[in-house]
Design an enzyme around this catalytic site. Structure first.
Site, PDB file in Angstrom:
ATOM      1  CD  GLU A   1      -4.854  -8.184   1.604  1.00  0.00           C
ATOM      2  OE1 GLU A   1      -5.852  -7.313   2.384  1.00  0.00           O
ATOM      3  OE2 GLU A   1      -3.113  -7.558   1.879  1.00  0.00           O
TER       4      GLU A   1
ATOM      5  CG  ASP B   1     -12.354  -8.275   1.738  1.00  0.00           C
ATOM      6  OD1 ASP B   1     -12.414  -7.030   1.244  1.00  0.00           O
ATOM      7  OD2 ASP B   1     -12.653  -8.328   2.913  1.00  0.00           O
TER       8      ASP B   1
ATOM      9  CD  GLU C   1      -2.845  -1.465   2.442  1.00  0.00           C
ATOM     10  OE1 GLU C   1      -2.661  -0.175   2.967  1.00  0.00           O
ATOM     11  OE2 GLU C   1      -3.555  -1.746   2.203  1.00  0.00           O
TER      12      GLU C   1
ATOM     13  CG  ASN D   1      -0.497  -6.902  -1.254  1.00  0.00           C
ATOM     14  OD1 ASN D   1      -1.515  -7.662  -1.824  1.00  0.00           O
ATOM     15  ND2 ASN D   1      -1.280  -6.951  -0.033  1.00  0.00           N
TER      16      ASN D   1
ATOM     17  CG  HIS E   1      -9.929  -5.079   0.165  1.00  0.00           C
ATOM     18  ND1 HIS E   1     -10.225  -6.998   0.992  1.00  0.00           N
ATOM     19  CD2 HIS E   1      -8.644  -5.290  -0.206  1.00  0.00           C
ATOM     20  CE1 HIS E   1      -9.264  -6.396   1.794  1.00  0.00           C
ATOM     21  NE2 HIS E   1      -8.073  -6.019   1.622  1.00  0.00           N
TER      22      HIS E   1
HETATM   23  C1  XIL Z   1      -6.287  -6.071   7.923  1.00  0.00           C
HETATM   24  C2  XIL Z   1      -6.732  -6.779   9.322  1.00  0.00           C
HETATM   25  O1  XIL Z   1      -7.874  -7.751   8.143  1.00  0.00           O
HETATM   26  C3  XIL Z   1      -7.663  -6.234  10.317  1.00  0.00           C
HETATM   27  O2  XIL Z   1      -7.567  -7.499  11.449  1.00  0.00           O
HETATM   28  C4  XIL Z   1      -6.319  -5.773  11.138  1.00  0.00           C
HETATM   29  O3  XIL Z   1      -7.291  -5.099  12.440  1.00  0.00           O
HETATM   30  C5  XIL Z   1      -6.470  -4.989   9.988  1.00  0.00           C
HETATM   31  O4  XIL Z   1      -5.796  -5.275   8.936  1.00  0.00           O
HETATM   32  N1  XIL Z   1      -5.149  -4.327   3.495  1.00  0.00           N
HETATM   33  C6  XIL Z   1      -3.793  -5.515   4.288  1.00  0.00           C
HETATM   34  C7  XIL Z   1      -4.181  -6.253   5.492  1.00  0.00           C
HETATM   35  O5  XIL Z   1      -3.217  -5.519   3.794  1.00  0.00           O
HETATM   36  O6  XIL Z   1      -3.467  -6.809   5.795  1.00  0.00           O
HETATM   37  C8  XIL Z   1      -5.623  -5.528   6.466  1.00  0.00           C
HETATM   38  O7  XIL Z   1      -6.085  -6.778   7.006  1.00  0.00           O
HETATM   39  C9  XIL Z   1      -6.746  -5.196   5.219  1.00  0.00           C
HETATM   40  C10 XIL Z   1      -6.098  -3.814   4.166  1.00  0.00           C
END
Ligand code: XIL
Length: 297
Positions: free
Chosen positions: A233, A235, A127, A167, A204
């Site tokens: 990741e 969702d 990020e 990432n 996401h």
């Molecule tokens: C999130 C986790 O799911 C949570 O449990 C934590 O509180 C915060 O981080 N991008 C990422 C992940 O790269 O590491 C993040 O995970 C979600 C957004």
């Protein structure tokens, strides 16, 4: 195939999930996770605040719990993450300049030495871009614009056996500024020989029922630079079946899209639990989105 992992393996890919170590003694959770997935990411346990809580005092107990759980079941593990503006330990948050640059390098070396030869990939940098495609201002960015390539060169030297990934989120829409900013960085790294093997698209998705525009073009364009791509990741708000099927199909259509990871097992395990964004409901039942993914694989 009757599981996500086995279905993905039919095309040489993996299907993964994020695991929270604190949930592993929940048998519904661990049964689903061990059955359906063949790649594991620690949801928080390999982040800088977990692995180096005090400067130069590394702690791998939580990360190792997940690593051991996974490998005892024959599942592979992705490392997440080495350099990030968020979830830094307090001592690192307070640092800047050359001291922080040295601490970042020391962190990468310390964590990668512990997991040397054991992980399928590392999210080396997470990020680092703004939505408009410029670099995100952070204490790491303040150490100099070359911090990302220094992180990747350090990582390659520390463990030549693992794939090194950049990432990020909101890099799925090909027309988006952030996607273009990341694309130009990867292009630059490849042209100058900075070691990078893969791009992770967090994926996401929020709202709507269709994919971000030209999602598959984004995957194939990154891949054409000579890197693997992965959805790291996933969702999706309300687990839209069209979006889940579409993102799966897009990955399958791109030879260098090597796998898909969903960010949790059941809706109740999700960091976005109020959006019910995953493939299993709170009771551990397969949702319609599960079937849409399985059928697409
Ligand atoms: C999130 C986790 O799911 C949570 O449990 C934590 O509180 C915060 O981080 N991008 C990422 C992940 O790269 O590491 C993040 O995970 C979600 C957004």
């Amino acid at each position: 195939a009757t599981t996500l992992g086995a279905a993905a393996a039919q095309s040489g890919r993996y299907f993964g999930t994020a695991i929270a170590g604190g949930r592993l003694n929940d048998s519904t959770y661990s049964t689903i996770a061990g059955r359906e997935f063949n790649m594991i990411t620690a949801e928080n346990e390999m982040k800088p605040d977990a692995t180096e809580p005090n400067q130069n005092q590394f702690n791998f107990s939580a990360g190792d719990q997940i690593y051991n759980w996974a490998t005892q079941r024959g599942l592979k593990v992705r490392g997440h993450t080495l350099a990030w503006h968020a979830q830094q330990p307090p001592w690192m948050e307070r640092m800047s300049g050359s001291a922080l640059r040295s601490a970042m390098i020391n962190h990468i070396n310390g964590v990668m030495a512990h997991y040397k030869g054991k992980l399928a990939a590392w999210d080396v940098v997470n990020e680092a871009f703004n939505e408009d495609g410029s670099r995100r201002q952070s204490n790491l960015q303040g150490t100099g614009n070359d911090w990302i390539e220094v992180a990747f060169r350090t990582a390659r030297a520390a463990d030549p056996s693992t794939k090194l990934c950049y990432n990020d989120y909101n890099i799925e829409n090909w027309s988006y500024g952030k996607t273009q900013g990341v694309y130009r960085m990867i292009q630059d790294f490849k042209s100058r020989g900075v070691p990078i093997d893969c791009v992770g698209l967090q994926t996401h998705f929020t709202g709507g029922s269709s994919l971000p525009s030209n999602f598959q073009t984004t995957l194939s364009s990154f891949a054409a630079l000579g890197v693997d791509v992965a959805l790291t990741e996933v969702d999706v708000t309300n687990a839209s079946t069209t979006q889940y099927a579409g993102l799966t199909q897009a990955c399958l259509n791109v030879p260098r899209c090597i796998g898909i990871t969903v960010w949790g097992v059941r809706d109740s395990d999700s960091w976005r639990s109020n959006e019910n964004p995953l493939l299993f409901d709170g009771g551990g039942n397969k949702k319609a989105a599960y079937t849409s993914v399985l059928n697409a694989l």
